[in-house]
Scaffold this motif. Sequence first.
Motif, mmCIF file in Angstrom:
data_model
loop_
_atom_site.group_PDB
_atom_site.id
_atom_site.type_symbol
_atom_site.label_atom_id
_atom_site.label_comp_id
_atom_site.label_asym_id
_atom_site.label_seq_id
_atom_site.Cartn_x
_atom_site.Cartn_y
_atom_site.Cartn_z
ATOM 1 N N ASP A 72 0.956 -1.291 0.009
ATOM 2 C CA ASP A 72 -0.156 0.032 -0.011
ATOM 3 C C ASP A 72 0.904 1.217 0.012
ATOM 4 O O ASP A 72 1.955 1.198 0.573
ATOM 5 C CB ASP A 72 -0.876 -0.069 1.187
ATOM 6 N N TYR A 73 0.541 2.338 -0.621
ATOM 7 C CA TYR A 73 1.223 3.429 -0.787
ATOM 8 C C TYR A 73 0.207 4.781 -0.759
ATOM 9 O O TYR A 73 -0.870 4.765 -1.345
ATOM 10 C CB TYR A 73 2.135 3.481 -2.093
ATOM 11 N N PRO A 74 0.587 5.795 -0.063
ATOM 12 C CA PRO A 74 -0.089 6.976 0.101
ATOM 13 C C PRO A 74 -0.517 7.612 -1.346
ATOM 14 O O PRO A 74 -1.011 8.263 -1.708
ATOM 15 C CB PRO A 74 0.333 7.931 1.262
ATOM 16 N N ALA A 75 0.845 7.429 -2.057
ATOM 17 C CA ALA A 75 0.781 7.970 -3.522
ATOM 18 C C ALA A 75 1.566 7.078 -4.300
ATOM 19 O O ALA A 75 2.577 6.765 -3.820
ATOM 20 C CB ALA A 75 1.310 9.383 -3.467
ATOM 21 N N ARG A 76 0.926 6.819 -5.385
ATOM 22 C CA ARG A 76 1.871 6.259 -6.432
ATOM 23 C C ARG A 76 1.518 6.658 -7.958
ATOM 24 O O ARG A 76 0.298 7.151 -8.199
ATOM 25 C CB ARG A 76 1.676 4.813 -6.329
ATOM 26 N N ILE A 77 2.473 6.472 -8.840
ATOM 27 C CA ILE A 77 2.043 6.755 -10.283
ATOM 28 C C ILE A 77 2.242 5.594 -10.945
ATOM 29 O O ILE A 77 3.310 4.702 -10.862
ATOM 30 C CB ILE A 77 2.995 7.836 -10.943
ATOM 31 N N TYR A 78 1.177 4.954 -11.594
ATOM 32 C CA TYR A 78 1.110 3.535 -12.143
ATOM 33 C C TYR A 78 1.156 3.709 -13.734
ATOM 34 O O TYR A 78 0.443 4.639 -14.430
ATOM 35 C CB TYR A 78 -0.245 2.993 -11.851
ATOM 36 N N VAL A 79 2.219 3.390 -14.252
ATOM 37 C CA VAL A 79 2.286 3.394 -15.787
ATOM 38 C C VAL A 79 2.273 2.004 -16.393
ATOM 39 O O VAL A 79 2.968 1.092 -16.170
ATOM 40 C CB VAL A 79 3.817 3.862 -16.356
ATOM 41 N N ALA A 80 1.215 1.765 -17.283
ATOM 42 C CA ALA A 80 1.153 0.539 -17.741
ATOM 43 C C ALA A 80 1.395 0.729 -19.338
ATOM 44 O O ALA A 80 1.138 1.534 -20.237
ATOM 45 C CB ALA A 80 -0.461 0.192 -17.866
ATOM 46 N N PHE A 81 1.823 -0.582 -19.826
ATOM 47 C CA PHE A 81 2.370 -0.871 -21.045
ATOM 48 C C PHE A 81 1.494 -1.908 -21.737
ATOM 49 O O PHE A 81 0.773 -2.854 -21.100
ATOM 50 C CB PHE A 81 3.676 -1.325 -21.083
ATOM 51 N N GLU A 82 1.511 -2.077 -23.044
ATOM 52 C CA GLU A 82 0.788 -2.953 -23.959
ATOM 53 C C GLU A 82 1.244 -4.185 -23.849
ATOM 54 O O GLU A 82 2.359 -4.411 -23.467
ATOM 55 C CB GLU A 82 0.580 -2.513 -25.402
ATOM 56 N N PHE A 83 0.592 -5.267 -23.846
ATOM 57 C CA PHE A 83 0.848 -6.803 -23.654
ATOM 58 C C PHE A 83 1.651 -7.131 -24.679
ATOM 59 O O PHE A 83 1.302 -6.764 -26.166
ATOM 60 C CB PHE A 83 -0.483 -7.528 -23.407
ATOM 61 N N PRO B 192 -3.492 -4.808 -19.661
ATOM 62 C CA PRO B 192 -2.249 -4.281 -20.011
ATOM 63 C C PRO B 192 -1.188 -5.326 -20.109
ATOM 64 O O PRO B 192 -1.352 -6.457 -19.194
ATOM 65 C CB PRO B 192 -2.075 -3.049 -19.103
ATOM 66 N N GLY B 193 -0.009 -4.892 -20.262
ATOM 67 C CA GLY B 193 1.036 -5.968 -19.979
ATOM 68 C C GLY B 193 1.959 -5.467 -18.775
ATOM 69 O O GLY B 193 1.507 -5.511 -17.622
ATOM 70 N N ASN B 194 3.301 -5.405 -18.840
ATOM 71 C CA ASN B 194 3.943 -4.953 -17.878
ATOM 72 C C ASN B 194 3.664 -3.546 -17.331
ATOM 73 O O ASN B 194 2.985 -2.848 -18.207
ATOM 74 C CB ASN B 194 5.467 -5.197 -18.009
ATOM 75 N N ALA B 195 4.123 -3.314 -16.162
ATOM 76 C CA ALA B 195 3.873 -1.934 -15.552
ATOM 77 C C ALA B 195 4.947 -1.582 -14.656
ATOM 78 O O ALA B 195 5.814 -2.264 -13.983
ATOM 79 C CB ALA B 195 2.492 -2.134 -14.710
ATOM 80 N N LEU B 196 5.377 -0.374 -14.701
ATOM 81 C CA LEU B 196 6.155 0.476 -13.791
ATOM 82 C C LEU B 196 5.226 1.134 -12.865
ATOM 83 O O LEU B 196 4.521 1.869 -13.136
ATOM 84 C CB LEU B 196 7.009 1.212 -14.241
ATOM 85 N N ASN B 197 5.643 1.058 -11.369
ATOM 86 C CA ASN B 197 5.039 1.715 -10.270
ATOM 87 C C ASN B 197 5.746 2.556 -9.582
ATOM 88 O O ASN B 197 6.906 2.129 -9.190
ATOM 89 C CB ASN B 197 4.317 0.920 -9.234
ATOM 90 N N TYR B 198 5.663 3.716 -9.731
ATOM 91 C CA TYR B 198 6.556 4.910 -8.983
ATOM 92 C C TYR B 198 5.904 5.240 -7.665
ATOM 93 O O TYR B 198 4.786 5.717 -7.523
ATOM 94 C CB TYR B 198 6.737 6.051 -9.781
ATOM 95 N N ILE B 199 6.646 4.854 -6.559
ATOM 96 C CA ILE B 199 5.853 4.738 -5.411
ATOM 97 C C ILE B 199 6.528 5.778 -4.312
ATOM 98 O O ILE B 199 7.672 6.187 -4.358
ATOM 99 C CB ILE B 199 5.917 3.367 -4.572
ATOM 100 N N GLY C 16 -1.735 3.393 -20.637
ATOM 101 C CA GLY C 16 -2.173 4.256 -19.627
ATOM 102 C C GLY C 16 -1.282 5.007 -18.594
ATOM 103 O O GLY C 16 -0.290 4.235 -18.164
ATOM 104 N N VAL C 17 -1.459 5.974 -17.937
ATOM 105 C CA VAL C 17 -0.788 6.452 -16.758
ATOM 106 C C VAL C 17 -1.772 6.820 -15.683
ATOM 107 O O VAL C 17 -2.767 7.396 -16.013
ATOM 108 C CB VAL C 17 0.056 7.882 -17.190
ATOM 109 N N ALA C 18 -1.675 6.166 -14.577
ATOM 110 C CA ALA C 18 -2.662 6.374 -13.495
ATOM 111 C C ALA C 18 -2.031 6.872 -12.368
ATOM 112 O O ALA C 18 -0.898 6.573 -11.789
ATOM 113 C CB ALA C 18 -3.322 5.019 -13.310
ATOM 114 N N ILE C 19 -3.075 7.833 -11.306
ATOM 115 C CA ILE C 19 -2.480 7.929 -9.962
ATOM 116 C C ILE C 19 -3.278 6.936 -9.027
ATOM 117 O O ILE C 19 -4.392 6.503 -9.329
ATOM 118 C CB ILE C 19 -2.568 9.226 -9.673
#
Length: 243
Positions: A116-127, A152-159, A217-220
């Motif tokens: 869990d994170y009070p804030a994160r940026i989720y970056v999703a890539f195509e499968f 989606p495929g792989n993802a980066l989470n900046y936390i 996609g890019v998500a908060i």
Amino acid sequence: MNHACRYLLASLILSMSLAQVHADNADNSLITPFSEMTSLEDGWEPLEFPNIDRHSRYQLVDDNGEQVVEATTDDSASGLIARVSVEPGDSLILRWRWKVSNVFEQGDARRKDGDDYPARIYVAFEFEPEEAGFFERARRKAVEVVFGEELPGNALNYIWANQLPVGEMVANPFTDTTMMVAVNSGADTTGSWVTVERDIVADYKEAFGRKPPKLAGVAIMSDSDNTGESATAWYGDVQLIRP
């Protein structure tokens, strides 16, 4: 011209320059800046998950004259996502600023019960089906049939981490297709705005050992469903910019 006038003129010029830089960055961003939105549906949409009934709350608020998104999480999880289809190329910069009220005492990016994170940026890539095994492709197809949407495929989470040191990258405890990157950690800067900039192409190569496919996609996201804790986060403009 006296010193006071010179100082005032210099300040005005600097303020105008900074405002122009901010406007240029907003104009060049591939996703809608929060500061320009008329509602939360203006270029972004809710990101919710199966089997999670308690959702985090997002709203547009004013912070010292600039519109930002305020996120409140209390034993809850959900996000806001801007869906895109962008070729990353050789470099693609993700820049944002955020602020959190607190970190989670039980938060630990290495454990499922601390994910869990009070804030994160989720970056999703195509499968990338050519990179996946038979069982992974079959599992994804079954999910698509049930939910009617391609995953989606792989993802980066900046936390904003608690235990994980700044700069460290680890696999998510639930899936190794998502890598967690600690860009802030601990409580030292809680309550203050922090600006972060990342080259997501370089981060993807480090995380997965190859060039990234298209962004999906890019998500908060502010979530606390595993720890049961609570926090408030504020997100300034999230900018996706080609250098």
